[in-house]
Motif scaffolding. Sequence first.
Motif, PDB file in Angstrom:
ATOM      1  N   LYS A 127       0.838  -1.211   0.000  1.00 20.10           N
ATOM      2  CA  LYS A 127       0.000   0.000   0.000  1.00 20.10           C
ATOM      3  C   LYS A 127       0.870   1.258   0.000  1.00 20.10           C
ATOM      4  O   LYS A 127       0.602   2.219  -0.730  1.00 20.10           O
ATOM      5  CB  LYS A 127      -0.930   0.016   1.207  1.00 20.10           C
ATOM      6  N   THR A 128       1.918   1.244   0.808  1.00 21.52           N
ATOM      7  CA  THR A 128       2.831   2.391   0.845  1.00 21.52           C
ATOM      8  C   THR A 128       3.478   2.612  -0.518  1.00 21.52           C
ATOM      9  O   THR A 128       3.603   3.749  -0.986  1.00 21.52           O
ATOM     10  CB  THR A 128       3.923   2.168   1.910  1.00 21.52           C
ATOM     11  N   LEU A 129       3.873   1.522  -1.164  1.00 24.63           N
ATOM     12  CA  LEU A 129       4.468   1.629  -2.497  1.00 24.63           C
ATOM     13  C   LEU A 129       3.478   2.230  -3.482  1.00 24.63           C
ATOM     14  O   LEU A 129       3.810   3.175  -4.216  1.00 24.63           O
ATOM     15  CB  LEU A 129       4.904   0.246  -2.980  1.00 24.63           C
ATOM     16  N   ASP A 165       0.828   4.034  -2.975  1.00 21.25           N
ATOM     17  CA  ASP A 165       0.422   5.396  -2.633  1.00 21.25           C
ATOM     18  C   ASP A 165       1.516   6.427  -2.906  1.00 21.25           C
ATOM     19  O   ASP A 165       1.244   7.632  -2.940  1.00 21.25           O
ATOM     20  CB  ASP A 165       0.018   5.478  -1.155  1.00 21.25           C
ATOM     21  N   ASN A 166       2.748   5.943  -3.090  1.00 19.78           N
ATOM     22  CA  ASN A 166       3.860   6.870  -3.274  1.00 19.78           C
ATOM     23  C   ASN A 166       4.594   6.713  -4.601  1.00 19.78           C
ATOM     24  O   ASN A 166       5.551   7.445  -4.861  1.00 19.78           O
ATOM     25  CB  ASN A 166       4.869   6.707  -2.125  1.00 19.78           C
ATOM     26  N   ASN A 167       4.140   5.786  -5.422  1.00 24.17           N
ATOM     27  CA  ASN A 167       4.789   5.556  -6.709  1.00 24.17           C
ATOM     28  C   ASN A 167       3.711   5.311  -7.753  1.00 24.17           C
ATOM     29  O   ASN A 167       3.134   4.229  -7.825  1.00 24.17           O
ATOM     30  CB  ASN A 167       5.736   4.352  -6.612  1.00 24.17           C
ATOM     31  N   GLU A 168       3.429   6.316  -8.564  1.00 24.63           N
ATOM     32  CA  GLU A 168       2.347   6.209  -9.542  1.00 24.63           C
ATOM     33  C   GLU A 168       2.659   5.205 -10.650  1.00 24.63           C
ATOM     34  O   GLU A 168       1.755   4.768 -11.367  1.00 24.63           O
ATOM     35  CB  GLU A 168       2.053   7.573 -10.153  1.00 24.63           C
ATOM     36  N   TYR A 175      -7.665   0.680  -5.797  1.00 26.05           N
ATOM     37  CA  TYR A 175      -6.439   0.497  -6.566  1.00 26.05           C
ATOM     38  C   TYR A 175      -6.715  -0.079  -7.949  1.00 26.05           C
ATOM     39  O   TYR A 175      -5.965   0.172  -8.894  1.00 26.05           O
ATOM     40  CB  TYR A 175      -5.463  -0.372  -5.768  1.00 26.05           C
ATOM     41  N   GLN A 187      -3.749   0.403 -10.649  1.00 35.09           N
ATOM     42  CA  GLN A 187      -2.547  -0.046  -9.950  1.00 35.09           C
ATOM     43  C   GLN A 187      -2.668  -1.465  -9.397  1.00 35.09           C
ATOM     44  O   GLN A 187      -1.736  -1.948  -8.754  1.00 35.09           O
ATOM     45  CB  GLN A 187      -2.202   0.916  -8.805  1.00 35.09           C
ATOM     46  N   LYS A 217      11.864  -2.812   0.107  1.00 32.36           N
ATOM     47  CA  LYS A 217      12.305  -1.485  -0.315  1.00 32.36           C
ATOM     48  C   LYS A 217      13.410  -1.601  -1.362  1.00 32.36           C
ATOM     49  O   LYS A 217      13.388  -0.901  -2.388  1.00 32.36           O
ATOM     50  CB  LYS A 217      12.808  -0.696   0.894  1.00 32.36           C
ATOM     51  N   THR A 230      13.032  -0.643  -5.610  1.00 22.99           N
ATOM     52  CA  THR A 230      13.728   0.587  -6.015  1.00 22.99           C
ATOM     53  C   THR A 230      14.898   0.296  -6.960  1.00 22.99           C
ATOM     54  O   THR A 230      15.344   1.192  -7.683  1.00 22.99           O
ATOM     55  CB  THR A 230      14.256   1.356  -4.786  1.00 22.99           C
TER      56      THR A 230
END
Length: 388
Positions: free
Chosen positions: A93-95, A97-100, A123, A128, A228, A232
């Motif tokens: 969810k964090t990914l 919400d912060n990476n379109e 989502y 997404q 993470k 990335t």
Amino acid sequence: MEIAQTISLKRFGLEYHYLEDGHDLFKLVDLFNSVKDIDHPVVLHIHTIKGKGLAYAEKNREAWHAGGPFHVEDGSPRFTSGSNDMTVFNSIKTLLDNNEKAIVLNAGTPMGLGFTQDVLQEYVDRGQFIDVGIAEENMVAMSSGIAKNGGTAVFGTYAPFLQRTYDQLSHDLCLNDNPAVMLVLSPGVYGMNSNTHIALCDIQMFAHIPNLIYLAPTTKEEYEQMFKYATTQKDHPVGIRIPASFVSSGIKDETDYSVLKNKVEIQGEKFAIFAVGCMLGFAKKVAEKIKEEIGIQITVINPRFLTGLDIELLEKLKKNHTHILTLEDGELVSGYGQNIASYYGDSDIKVKNYGISKAFHTDYDPNELLVQNGMSVENLFQYIQENI
């Protein structure tokens, strides 16, 4: 749909019959009687409603995909089991919400990733989250294409189902070295325990594929750092072996997982235990008993990487160790431990590998199966005591 199916199947020389109301027993009997004496291939397409007759099951079909005994009155479970840990869901969810450019793909098991119906649609609407249905092959091939074109692709499902998509993992993803992320849910002895739903060979399936980095976290914090790193970096496909339940160290992991390096959890001498994933806590108990009763501190190592070997560490162990033990909760044959044994093959160090026997184990108790395969504190204590 019936017309299209009929045309398609007839082209293959198949006779095709469709029954809209698959819950009508009389119609079913008539249909079966009409084809019971055929002398050629036939396809029966029978439409049914999952959970038919139970309103709560019809409404929430995914939650009722499988389960144990329940109270018919309201659908509540008779027994509580499993974990409500939200570690994997929170990381995804964090990914998102912060990476379109991030997209999660799943093959008919979104709840395994924590995406229940009440949160999933948001989502999906964003584009997404893609559920391809029970088509793991499509999930992996699509993830590879997304990663190739600059997206951050994460795909995941339960470990036993990934055997269906080995070809796509090898040829579509890893051969092209596309940086998609694979979440392997509930592998090993503590995962599913039916012989058609076991995942005791995930290490054998994935760890030898070129370009793939396969990681085995032992704690919640290690998983978070691995996730993470995986989402990335843009160099390789990365798989993460998600345990059936997480333990927390309470200490933030800041490891650089772009560098293949095992972690020495306890520094000792003479004996070293390499413990994969959930076996680490078990190895620490063995080390504690050895120290208390024999007075020797042995070494305990958390491999973390199941692809490749930490050669620097393996060479260093030769200086003050005579025996290496390896523990894994998957099948022993061709597992992680035998890679260690192969490396030390022409040296003076003796290596003892522990893992699960080669069989279609079913309906087993995980702890009992581990004991049956020599993985108990008492058995390992005795082995070390006899070989000091």
